[in-house]
Scaffold this motif. Structure first.
Motif, mmCIF file in Angstrom:
data_model
loop_
_atom_site.group_PDB
_atom_site.id
_atom_site.type_symbol
_atom_site.label_atom_id
_atom_site.label_comp_id
_atom_site.label_asym_id
_atom_site.label_seq_id
_atom_site.Cartn_x
_atom_site.Cartn_y
_atom_site.Cartn_z
ATOM 1 N N ILE A 1 0.823 -1.210 0.000
ATOM 2 C CA ILE A 1 0.000 0.000 0.000
ATOM 3 C C ILE A 1 0.857 1.259 0.000
ATOM 4 C CG2 ILE A 1 -1.605 1.374 1.381
ATOM 5 C CD1 ILE A 1 -2.959 -0.861 -0.122
ATOM 6 N N THR A 2 1.856 1.317 0.864
ATOM 7 C CA THR A 2 2.684 2.523 0.937
ATOM 8 C C THR A 2 3.469 2.751 -0.354
ATOM 9 O OG1 THR A 2 4.426 1.238 2.065
ATOM 10 C CG2 THR A 2 2.909 2.497 3.445
ATOM 11 N N THR A 3 3.911 1.665 -0.981
ATOM 12 C CA THR A 3 4.617 1.811 -2.254
ATOM 13 C C THR A 3 3.695 2.372 -3.321
ATOM 14 O OG1 THR A 3 6.124 -0.019 -1.769
ATOM 15 C CG2 THR A 3 5.864 0.595 -4.070
ATOM 16 N N LYS A 4 2.506 1.810 -3.420
ATOM 17 C CA LYS A 4 1.543 2.299 -4.403
ATOM 18 C C LYS A 4 1.130 3.732 -4.101
ATOM 19 C CE LYS A 4 -0.413 -2.057 -6.054
ATOM 20 N NZ LYS A 4 -0.197 -1.724 -7.485
ATOM 21 N N LEU A 5 1.003 4.063 -2.814
ATOM 22 C CA LEU A 5 0.632 5.422 -2.447
ATOM 23 C C LEU A 5 1.731 6.408 -2.820
ATOM 24 C CD1 LEU A 5 -1.208 7.467 -1.125
ATOM 25 C CD2 LEU A 5 -0.228 6.858 1.090
ATOM 26 N N LEU A 6 2.988 6.054 -2.560
ATOM 27 C CA LEU A 6 4.093 6.941 -2.911
ATOM 28 C C LEU A 6 4.166 7.165 -4.419
ATOM 29 C CD1 LEU A 6 6.888 5.664 -0.480
ATOM 30 C CD2 LEU A 6 5.655 7.838 -0.376
ATOM 31 N N VAL A 7 3.914 6.116 -5.186
ATOM 32 C CA VAL A 7 3.897 6.266 -6.647
ATOM 33 C C VAL A 7 2.740 7.163 -7.069
ATOM 34 C CG1 VAL A 7 3.546 5.063 -8.835
ATOM 35 C CG2 VAL A 7 5.041 4.072 -7.095
ATOM 36 N N ALA A 8 1.572 6.951 -6.456
ATOM 37 C CA ALA A 8 0.406 7.774 -6.782
ATOM 38 C C ALA A 8 0.643 9.240 -6.436
ATOM 39 C CB ALA A 8 -0.820 7.247 -6.040
ATOM 40 N N ILE A 9 1.214 9.488 -5.264
ATOM 41 C CA ILE A 9 1.497 10.865 -4.853
ATOM 42 C C ILE A 9 2.519 11.505 -5.779
ATOM 43 C CG2 ILE A 9 2.554 12.288 -3.052
ATOM 44 C CD1 ILE A 9 1.290 10.445 -0.984
ATOM 45 N N GLY A 10 3.586 10.774 -6.087
ATOM 46 C CA GLY A 10 4.607 11.304 -6.979
ATOM 47 C C GLY A 10 4.058 11.632 -8.358
ATOM 48 N N THR A 11 3.203 10.766 -8.866
ATOM 49 C CA THR A 11 2.591 10.999 -10.180
ATOM 50 C C THR A 11 1.684 12.219 -10.143
ATOM 51 O OG1 THR A 11 2.637 8.617 -10.641
ATOM 52 C CG2 THR A 11 1.185 9.971 -12.000
ATOM 53 N N THR A 12 0.878 12.324 -9.093
ATOM 54 C CA THR A 12 -0.016 13.468 -8.952
ATOM 55 C C THR A 12 0.770 14.764 -8.821
ATOM 56 O OG1 THR A 12 -1.666 12.077 -7.862
ATOM 57 C CG2 THR A 12 -1.908 14.448 -7.596
ATOM 58 N N TRP A 13 1.839 14.726 -8.041
ATOM 59 C CA TRP A 13 2.664 15.925 -7.889
ATOM 60 C C TRP A 13 3.263 16.360 -9.217
ATOM 61 C CZ3 TRP A 13 5.941 15.123 -2.773
ATOM 62 C CH2 TRP A 13 5.079 15.256 -1.681
ATOM 63 N N ALA A 14 3.771 15.407 -9.979
ATOM 64 C CA ALA A 14 4.427 15.746 -11.244
ATOM 65 C C ALA A 14 3.433 16.310 -12.252
ATOM 66 C CB ALA A 14 5.121 14.514 -11.823
ATOM 67 N N ILE A 15 2.247 15.707 -12.308
ATOM 68 C CA ILE A 15 1.294 16.085 -13.351
ATOM 69 C C ILE A 15 0.412 17.256 -12.929
ATOM 70 C CG2 ILE A 15 -0.571 15.218 -14.824
ATOM 71 C CD1 ILE A 15 0.603 12.493 -14.621
ATOM 72 N N ALA A 16 0.285 17.513 -11.632
ATOM 73 C CA ALA A 16 -0.531 18.635 -11.164
ATOM 74 C C ALA A 16 0.314 19.775 -10.625
ATOM 75 C CB ALA A 16 -1.506 18.169 -10.085
ATOM 76 N N GLY A 17 1.348 19.460 -9.840
ATOM 77 C CA GLY A 17 2.143 20.500 -9.203
ATOM 78 C C GLY A 17 2.934 21.343 -10.186
ATOM 79 N N ILE A 18 3.634 20.703 -11.097
ATOM 80 C CA ILE A 18 4.455 21.435 -12.059
ATOM 81 C C ILE A 18 3.610 22.331 -12.968
ATOM 82 C CG2 ILE A 18 6.062 21.206 -14.001
ATOM 83 C CD1 ILE A 18 7.140 18.679 -12.654
ATOM 84 N N PRO A 19 2.520 21.816 -13.573
ATOM 85 C CA PRO A 19 1.684 22.697 -14.394
ATOM 86 C C PRO A 19 1.068 23.850 -13.606
ATOM 87 C CG PRO A 19 1.231 20.409 -14.906
ATOM 88 C CD PRO A 19 2.092 20.411 -13.684
ATOM 89 N N THR A 20 0.726 23.612 -12.340
ATOM 90 C CA THR A 20 0.167 24.684 -11.524
ATOM 91 C C THR A 20 1.184 25.802 -11.333
ATOM 92 O OG1 THR A 20 -1.330 23.197 -10.334
ATOM 93 C CG2 THR A 20 -0.773 25.261 -9.243
ATOM 94 N N PHE A 21 2.419 25.435 -11.048
ATOM 95 C CA PHE A 21 3.463 26.441 -10.852
ATOM 96 C C PHE A 21 3.727 27.209 -12.150
ATOM 97 C CE2 PHE A 21 8.012 27.697 -10.464
ATOM 98 C CZ PHE A 21 7.866 28.556 -9.384
ATOM 99 N N VAL A 22 3.810 26.486 -13.256
ATOM 100 C CA VAL A 22 4.044 27.139 -14.548
ATOM 101 C C VAL A 22 2.882 28.057 -14.905
ATOM 102 C CG1 VAL A 22 4.337 26.747 -17.029
ATOM 103 C CG2 VAL A 22 5.519 25.276 -15.384
ATOM 104 N N ALA A 23 1.651 27.602 -14.661
ATOM 105 C CA ALA A 23 0.483 28.435 -14.943
ATOM 106 C C ALA A 23 0.504 29.700 -14.091
ATOM 107 C CB ALA A 23 -0.796 27.644 -14.673
ATOM 108 N N GLY A 24 0.909 29.563 -12.819
ATOM 109 C CA GLY A 24 1.007 30.730 -11.952
ATOM 110 C C GLY A 24 2.036 31.727 -12.448
#
Length: 238
Positions: free
Chosen positions: A95-118
């Protein structure tokens, strides 16, 4: 983290049509931001509206739902989870491995575009782009954990996740003041305000409540998902 589980999870999340779907909303955010940057009007209000509603309010929960449920729900539905559970791995580590992958994927695909858009909309002024990016990261982690749990406990995880994101956060949260206290979106906005400053952003949930609630949701969802996954193992062995 288990490297084998992580590799299989990444392959499942980014392969086939899901990988394309994950890029659609971030691309839309960047396109809208580029168009809006050339318009007249108050840039601050425009940035808050686009990053608050489109990024934190739409992009993050959608990606969290797709990634969080996709990290495990598909394997449970098609039965391939049995091959993973047959390995001598603690269920919490899966579970923790899958969660870390999910969080990392979400951060990469949501966090970076949000910062660039800002940056496109408002530059580095008032730390507005940074604030929304940090808010996106913490909200993305909570959404990933919550929706990963739904992927373990129900075969209708996507429906349940949409009900939470659309009905509770978007509908009820906009009209019932008290409901915002239990909104991941509002917790992320509270963190964003703390980074950018009270005079730059406003939030309905105090930081002193938002941070503990974020931690509780992530930890509790991880523990419950691990326990439920252990129950699935017992069922298969019987």
């Amino acid at each position: 983290m288990n490297p084998t589980v992580a590799r299989l999870t990444v392959r499942g999340l980014l392969g086939r049509r899901r990988g394309v779907l994950l890029l659609v909303v971030p691309a839309l955010l960047l396109v809208i931001s580029a168009i809006a940057a050339g318009s007249d009007g108050d840039k601050h209000d425009l940035t808050v509206k686009i990053l608050g509603q489109l990024s934190l309010g739409t992009l993050v929960p959608i990606l969290g739902l797709v990634v969080g449920t996709g990290a495990i729900a598909t394997e449970i539905d098609d039965g391939s989870i049995v091959y993973l559970l047959a390995k001598p791995l603690p269920r919490w580590k899966i579970i923790t491995t899958k969660l870390l992958v999910a969080i990392g994927t979400t951060w990469a695909i949501a966090g970076i575009p949000t910062f660039v858009a800002g940056l496109i909309l408002y530059g580095t002024k008032d730390d507005l782009a940074l604030g929304f990016t940090v808010g996106t990261l913490v909200a993305g982690a909570a959404y990933s954990a919550l929706f990963l749990l739904l992927g373990v406990v129900t075969r209708h995880a996507v429906v349940a996740g949409l009900a939470y994101a659309l009905i509770w956060e978007s509908l009820i949260g906009n009209f019932v003041q008290g409901a915002r206290t239990l909104s991941v979106q509002q917790w992320g906005l509270s963190v964003a305000r703390a980074v950018a400053g009270d005079g730059v952003l406003t939030a309905d949930v105090a930081l002193g409540a938002a941070v503990p609630l974020l931690v509780v949701v992530i930890v509790a969802a991880t523990v419950l998902a691990s326990v439920k996954l252990g129950g699935l193992t017992l069922a298969s062995e019987e």
